[in-house]
Design an enzyme around this catalytic site. Structure first.
Site, PDB file in Angstrom:
ATOM      1  CB  THR A  13      29.877  41.675  38.205  1.00  0.00           C
ATOM      2  OG1 THR A  13      29.569  43.028  38.833  1.00  0.00           O
ATOM      3  CG2 THR A  13      28.631  41.454  37.519  1.00  0.00           C
ATOM      4  CB  SER A  59      36.193  45.043  43.955  1.00  0.00           C
ATOM      5  OG  SER A  59      35.925  45.929  42.925  1.00  0.00           O
ATOM      6  CB  SER A  60      33.200  49.268  46.035  1.00  0.00           C
ATOM      7  OG  SER A  60      32.825  49.279  44.769  1.00  0.00           O
ATOM      8  CB  THR A  90      35.381  45.690  36.630  1.00  0.00           C
ATOM      9  OG1 THR A  90      34.280  46.313  37.339  1.00  0.00           O
ATOM     10  CG2 THR A  90      35.227  44.397  35.919  1.00  0.00           C
TER      11      THR A  90
HETATM   12  N1  ASP Z   1      30.932  46.586  41.889  1.00  0.00           N
HETATM   13  C1  ASP Z   1      31.324  45.299  41.323  1.00  0.00           C
HETATM   14  C2  ASP Z   1      32.579  45.232  41.721  1.00  0.00           C
HETATM   15  O1  ASP Z   1      33.715  45.813  41.461  1.00  0.00           O
HETATM   16  C3  ASP Z   1      31.548  45.626  39.886  1.00  0.00           C
HETATM   17  C4  ASP Z   1      32.235  44.526  39.080  1.00  0.00           C
HETATM   18  O2  ASP Z   1      32.401  43.363  39.515  1.00  0.00           O
HETATM   19  O3  ASP Z   1      32.604  44.627  37.849  1.00  0.00           O
HETATM   20  O4  ASP Z   1      32.749  44.059  42.722  1.00  0.00           O
END
Ligand code: ASP
Length: 336
Positions: A13, A59-60, A90
């Site tokens: 993000t 990051s998924s 995250t």
């Molecule tokens: N879906 C995002 C990721 O993990 C969430 C984030 O960056 O906080 O890439």
């Protein structure tokens, strides 16, 4: 002398921009916003270089391949920088932090993962603060470990767990106190840092491992566990109640697990409770597992337990060696 930090930007993000199909990582945007912001060239800040990976990912989509590339890039640039910052989504940040802590042996420079709940492009973003704190901490303290900086707290990476999908305080370290805190001053708890690693720098790689989790809940159908154990698994993590307990009424559960262990499957016990530790000696419902050779995850987070098993299974095919090392403190991931 001014320190130099290498920023490895994987996505997340932090550098996303709003598009017609929702927030998406946008190439070049983060470096541009950092270059325009005077805070990042302030005299208190270190020099920094940025490696931006292509493509930037949510990051998924993180895989073992990404972990191997990140660790290789840190080792390649190790002599040229005083510390490393990894910008990461995250969602799987805690997994990557665990993986890097195991992969890079002999690490004696700070590696900090950070990211944001709200993109740097937004007015109420937490990205800028997280990034500034990470740069200051990585240049000020030479701690020999992989950490996560989020919302003013520096946590040991292989002790951290994402607890909030929205709030700024996204990470908790349930069984180890913060390494440092950022307020009007930087407060480092240096006695909590890992000890200097006297080994030479060495890189280990992750391989794909057949590993699964089984979550206990009242009324779970035993045939689902049986089906799982019929797969060619290397390891199974049992997510048990409290201090490591499971129902003892149906003895078939234990014969299934015992047979799998006899076939060389590593069966590990970790708790549905985040805080505290597995102690299979406490109750008869836990001792039954201990007696048939289930190994304890002690006070590891679910991420650390999973990633450590992947790591050990990547290094060796010997179940006895894996079981022994699983119970040992390798990188501060469990309390001695
Ligand atoms: N879906 C995002 C990721 O993990 C969430 C984030 O960056 O906080 O890439």
């Amino acid at each position: 002398m001014k320190k130099s930090i290498l920023i490895l930007y994987t996505g997340g993000t932090i550098g996303m921009a709003k598009t017609a199909t929702g927030y998406q990582p946008t190439a070049g945007l983060l470096s541009k916003l950092m270059a325009e912001d005077r805070a990042f060239s302030h005299e208190d800040m270190p020099y920094y270089d940025i490696i931006e990976y292509t493509p930037l990912i949510d990051s998924s989509n993180m895989t073992l391949h990404h972990w191997n590339v990140l660790a290789k890039d840190i080792v390649k640039a190790y002599a040229d920088y005083d510390g490393f910052i990894i910008l990461h989504g995250t969602d799987t940040m805690a997994y990557t932090a665990c993986a890097l802590s195991f992969m890079v042996e002999g690490l004696n420079k700070p590696v900090i993962l950070t990211g944001a709940q709200v993109a740097l492009t937004e007015a109420h973003s937490d990205a800028r603060e997280n990034l500034i704190s990470a740069l200051l901490l990585a240049s000020r303290y030479c701690f020999p470990e992989v950490a996560i900086l989020f919302n003013h707290y520096l946590l040991r990476g292989n002790r951290a767990h994402k607890i909030d999908a929205i709030g700024y305080n996204a990470f908790l370290s349930p069984n180890y106190p913060p390494l440092a805190e950022v307020s009007s001053e930087l407060l480092a708890h240096t006695h909590r840092f890992c000890k200097t690693d006297t080994r030479t720098l060495n890189l280990h790689k992750y391989k794909s491992v057949n590993l699964a989790h089984f979550h206990f809940f009242p009324g779970f159908p035993l045939n689902t566990l049986e089906a799982l154990l019929n797969l060619p698994l290397r390891a199974l993590l049992l997510q048990t109640y409290g201090s490591g307990n499971v129902p003892t009424e149906d003895k078939k559960l234990f014969s299934l697990v015992e047979n799998a262990i006899a076939r060389g499957v590593i069966i590990a016990n970790y708790s549905q409770c985040l805080k505290g530790h597995v102690n299979m000696g406490s109750y008869a419902t836990g001792q039954a597992l201990q007696q048939i050779g289930v190994v304890s995850s002690q006070d590891m987070t679910p991420e650390a337990a999973t990633v450590k098993l992947q790591f050990l299974c990547s290094l060796s095919d010997d179940p006895t060696w894996i079981r022994q090392h699983y119970g040992r403190n390798l990188r501060g991931e469990l309390s001695d």
